[in-house]
Design an enzyme around this catalytic site. Structure first.
Site, mmCIF file in Angstrom:
data_model
loop_
_atom_site.group_PDB
_atom_site.id
_atom_site.type_symbol
_atom_site.label_atom_id
_atom_site.label_comp_id
_atom_site.label_asym_id
_atom_site.label_seq_id
_atom_site.Cartn_x
_atom_site.Cartn_y
_atom_site.Cartn_z
ATOM 1 N N ASN A 142 0.873 -1.186 0.000
ATOM 2 C CA ASN A 142 0.000 0.000 0.000
ATOM 3 C C ASN A 142 0.905 1.230 0.000
ATOM 4 O O ASN A 142 1.525 1.540 1.018
ATOM 5 C CB ASN A 142 -0.887 -0.040 1.258
ATOM 6 C CG ASN A 142 -1.655 1.252 1.462
ATOM 7 O OD1 ASN A 142 -1.762 2.073 0.556
ATOM 8 N ND2 ASN A 142 -2.199 1.424 2.661
ATOM 9 N N LYS B 44 0.064 4.281 -0.291
ATOM 10 C CA LYS B 44 -0.553 5.486 0.296
ATOM 11 C C LYS B 44 -0.321 6.683 -0.634
ATOM 12 O O LYS B 44 -0.330 6.518 -1.839
ATOM 13 C CB LYS B 44 -0.033 5.703 1.715
ATOM 14 C CG LYS B 44 -0.125 4.419 2.554
ATOM 15 C CD LYS B 44 0.139 4.617 4.009
ATOM 16 C CE LYS B 44 0.018 3.268 4.719
ATOM 17 N NZ LYS B 44 0.088 3.385 6.174
ATOM 18 N N HIS C 255 -9.451 1.175 4.864
ATOM 19 C CA HIS C 255 -8.159 1.368 5.540
ATOM 20 C C HIS C 255 -8.355 2.349 6.698
ATOM 21 O O HIS C 255 -9.124 3.300 6.593
ATOM 22 C CB HIS C 255 -7.109 1.895 4.558
ATOM 23 C CG HIS C 255 -5.735 1.891 5.153
ATOM 24 N ND1 HIS C 255 -5.307 2.864 6.030
ATOM 25 C CD2 HIS C 255 -4.712 1.010 5.032
ATOM 26 C CE1 HIS C 255 -4.063 2.585 6.404
ATOM 27 N NE2 HIS C 255 -3.682 1.465 5.818
ATOM 28 N N GLU D 93 -6.711 4.735 7.730
ATOM 29 C CA GLU D 93 -6.491 6.158 7.406
ATOM 30 C C GLU D 93 -7.706 6.753 6.705
ATOM 31 O O GLU D 93 -7.994 7.944 6.847
ATOM 32 C CB GLU D 93 -5.202 6.297 6.577
ATOM 33 C CG GLU D 93 -3.978 6.087 7.460
ATOM 34 C CD GLU D 93 -2.754 5.524 6.762
ATOM 35 O OE1 GLU D 93 -2.669 5.602 5.516
ATOM 36 O OE2 GLU D 93 -1.876 4.985 7.471
ATOM 37 N N GLU E 180 -5.236 -4.919 10.586
ATOM 38 C CA GLU E 180 -4.198 -3.912 10.801
ATOM 39 C C GLU E 180 -4.491 -3.153 12.088
ATOM 40 O O GLU E 180 -5.311 -2.223 12.092
ATOM 41 C CB GLU E 180 -4.161 -2.917 9.647
ATOM 42 C CG GLU E 180 -3.850 -3.539 8.307
ATOM 43 C CD GLU E 180 -3.293 -2.509 7.339
ATOM 44 O OE1 GLU E 180 -2.173 -2.716 6.862
ATOM 45 O OE2 GLU E 180 -3.953 -1.486 7.084
ATOM 46 N N GLY F 132 2.706 2.165 10.687
ATOM 47 C CA GLY F 132 3.694 3.223 10.545
ATOM 48 C C GLY F 132 4.418 3.586 11.825
ATOM 49 O O GLY F 132 5.101 4.611 11.881
ATOM 50 N N SER G 141 3.563 -2.240 10.260
ATOM 51 C CA SER G 141 5.008 -2.314 10.514
ATOM 52 C C SER G 141 5.633 -3.655 10.139
ATOM 53 O O SER G 141 6.576 -4.115 10.791
ATOM 54 C CB SER G 141 5.315 -1.949 11.970
ATOM 55 O OG SER G 141 4.945 -0.593 12.230
HETATM 56 P P1 PGA Z 1 3.011 0.216 7.509
HETATM 57 O O1 PGA Z 1 1.529 0.463 6.912
HETATM 58 O O2 PGA Z 1 3.508 -1.070 6.924
HETATM 59 O O3 PGA Z 1 3.799 1.416 7.043
HETATM 60 O O4 PGA Z 1 2.872 0.138 8.977
HETATM 61 C C1 PGA Z 1 0.639 -0.597 6.739
HETATM 62 C C2 PGA Z 1 -0.664 -0.096 6.171
HETATM 63 O O5 PGA Z 1 -1.128 0.976 6.572
HETATM 64 O O6 PGA Z 1 -1.272 -0.765 5.311
#
Ligand code: PGA
Length: 242
Positions: free
Chosen positions: A9, A11, A88, A90, A158, A164, A202
């Protein structure tokens, strides 16, 4: 047997320059797994010729109309996408997307012939209050539509606090949630055993082997470590070897 899935992803990262990274990822041999990149929608067409699955990061619930700035699932499919993320965290946070909205978006994805990667996960406050499994149950009940099948739907677990941040749940915590998701799906879907359940938050090369060894972990949804071939291909290799 569930075919494992390594999903990236990107983003809001990447311009056409990043096509070189996507090409290196796409050309990395990974015969035993599915690989998916979800770049910004502006790059879908540029990635369409690569030997890899592409996906959107979101879609609108409607097929067309007066929704400035939005993209329909049909448009993603037209640009070469085979998948789209829905729900997601976010999107849930930045755009106030509820389970009802995520459900409708996932139906739109199915209607467009896309595989919906439906994202769920608890916040840190919810985990600390011991509400994780209840949150997972209510997100699954609300976000996963009746149109879901093992073929058109992937669940991505997640934990919001792991995205992140470099923080990762313990292997036991991941295993507990993934087996809970499988059991929840089994109450609703005859083909629950076939749904792929990804872990996200992560994931990197250094923890991938351990995470992929957990029961009911069928791959990963990777953010930061999917942006370069140097970071993502070792995760693909770990999944292929798991
Ligand atoms: P990350 O993000 O691997 O940077 O923690 C995962 C995601 O939001 O899909």
């Amino acid at each position: 047997m569930r075919r494992k899935l390594a999903a990236g992803n990107w983003k809001m990262n990447g311009t056409r320059q990043a096509t070189a990274q996507a090409r290196d990822i796409a050309n990395h041999p990974a015969p035993d797994i599915d690989v998916l990149l979800c770049p910004p929608a502006t790059l879908l067409a540029a990635f369409a010729d690569l030997p890899i699955n592409t996906g959107g990061q979101d879609c609108h619930m409607m097929t067309s109309g007066a929704h400035t700035g939005d993209l329909s699932a049909d448009m993603l499919a037209d640009a070469g996408a085979a998948y789209t993320l829905t729900g997601h965290s976010e999107r849930r946070t930045d755009h106030a997307e509820t389970d009802t909205i995520v459900n409708a978006k996932s139906v739109a994805a199915h209607n467009a012939g896309l595989i919906a990667v439906i994202c769920i996960g608890e916040t840190l406050a919810q985990r600390e209050a011991n509400e994780t499994l209840a949150v997972i149950d209510s997100q699954l009940a609300g976000s996963v539509p009746d149109t879901a099948t093992a073929a058109n739907t992937v669940i991505a677990y997640e934990p919001v606090w792991a995205i992140g941040t470099g923080k990762v749940p313990t292997l036991d915590q991941i295993g507990e949630v993934h087996s809970h998701i499988r059991a929840h799906l089994a109450k609703r879907f005859d083909d629950a055993d076939g749904f792929r359940i990804l872990y996200g938050g992560s994931v990197k090369a250094s923890n991938a082997n351990d995470i992929f060894a957990i029961d009911n972990v069928d791959g990963a949804l990777v953010g930061g470590a999917s942006l370069t071939a140097a970071d993502f291909t070792p995760i693909m290799d770990a999944l292929g070897a798991s």
